[in-house]
Design an enzyme around this catalytic site. Sequence first.
Site, mmCIF file in Angstrom:
data_model
loop_
_atom_site.group_PDB
_atom_site.id
_atom_site.type_symbol
_atom_site.label_atom_id
_atom_site.label_comp_id
_atom_site.label_asym_id
_atom_site.label_seq_id
_atom_site.Cartn_x
_atom_site.Cartn_y
_atom_site.Cartn_z
ATOM 1 N N ARG A 32 0.608 -9.055 -2.411
ATOM 2 C CA ARG A 32 0.353 -8.934 -0.975
ATOM 3 C C ARG A 32 -0.937 -8.152 -0.737
ATOM 4 N NH1 ARG A 32 5.818 -6.735 1.676
ATOM 5 N NH2 ARG A 32 4.346 -5.286 2.603
ATOM 6 N N ARG B 177 -0.685 3.280 3.637
ATOM 7 C CA ARG B 177 0.678 2.998 4.135
ATOM 8 C C ARG B 177 1.594 4.190 3.900
ATOM 9 N NH1 ARG B 177 2.470 -2.255 1.345
ATOM 10 N NH2 ARG B 177 4.143 -2.294 2.872
ATOM 11 N N ARG C 261 10.599 1.905 12.711
ATOM 12 C CA ARG C 261 9.630 2.594 11.869
ATOM 13 C C ARG C 261 8.921 3.706 12.638
ATOM 14 N NH1 ARG C 261 8.229 -1.703 7.702
ATOM 15 N NH2 ARG C 261 6.396 -1.052 6.565
ATOM 16 N N ARG D 68 4.322 -5.238 -7.855
ATOM 17 C CA ARG D 68 5.071 -6.073 -6.917
ATOM 18 C C ARG D 68 4.397 -7.439 -6.708
ATOM 19 N NH1 ARG D 68 7.704 -3.706 -1.482
ATOM 20 N NH2 ARG D 68 5.693 -3.890 -0.465
ATOM 21 N N LYS E 225 13.589 -1.042 -0.165
ATOM 22 C CA LYS E 225 14.366 -1.453 1.015
ATOM 23 C C LYS E 225 14.654 -2.950 0.997
ATOM 24 C CE LYS E 225 11.437 -0.093 4.202
ATOM 25 N NZ LYS E 225 10.319 0.458 3.412
#
Length: 210
Positions: free
Chosen positions: A156, A167, A88, A123, A13
Amino acid sequence: MKIIMLGAPGAGKGTQAEILSKKLGIPAISTGNILRAAVKDGTPVGLKAKSYMDAGQLVPDDVIIGILAEALAGPACANGFILDGVPRTIPQAQAMEDQGIEIDAALDLNVPDQTIVERMSGRRVCPACGATYHMVSAPPKKDGVCDKCGAELIVRADDAPATVLDRLRVYHEQTEPLIAFYKERGKLKTVENTTSIEEYTAAILKALGI
Ligand code: AMP
């Protein structure tokens, strides 16, 4: 154009929102980035959000609804916007409707969980400016350093493998119902997973009819 990016964490996204933002000349608004900045600055919102974020849980709807209303009221959003990671939950989407915020399309970036888990492990983010990278598919020019501002890239906290699974569970329970919500309103455009970022952008533009 007013666009919502749906899809699991790690579906792309943020990356696609940035690309679309440049192509369409409208801002991308990421509640995740706004919250991370608030945590870094130690604001009251940041203090409230931090424990939820670190645990991979959603920040309470009232906090998000306030942040979003403030962001959308700015002059930058007058000609449209791309919402990355918001709404969300159904209450967040309902609050947008109640505020008269109409959208043109809700893009569902449909990526299998297994692919997400693999992607998240590569990531990296810039703690200074929020830019995102991937060690395999979108590496920075210099290893471990942000192209945009030169800061050292980090993983992160909520990209740690156990948190990623939490998540994904939260996504399926609380965010996936938005797919039916926007389908009912005739706004849903589903884009299936592709191998490259460029192919994904092309598929998104096609789905948007651009
Ligand atoms: P993101 O960068 O979009 O993956 O967001 C990182 C974290 O910020 C999420 O795991 C949530 O804890 C929080 N967050 C971001 N956007 C929202 C939202 N719309 N509703 C609730 N929590 C959010």
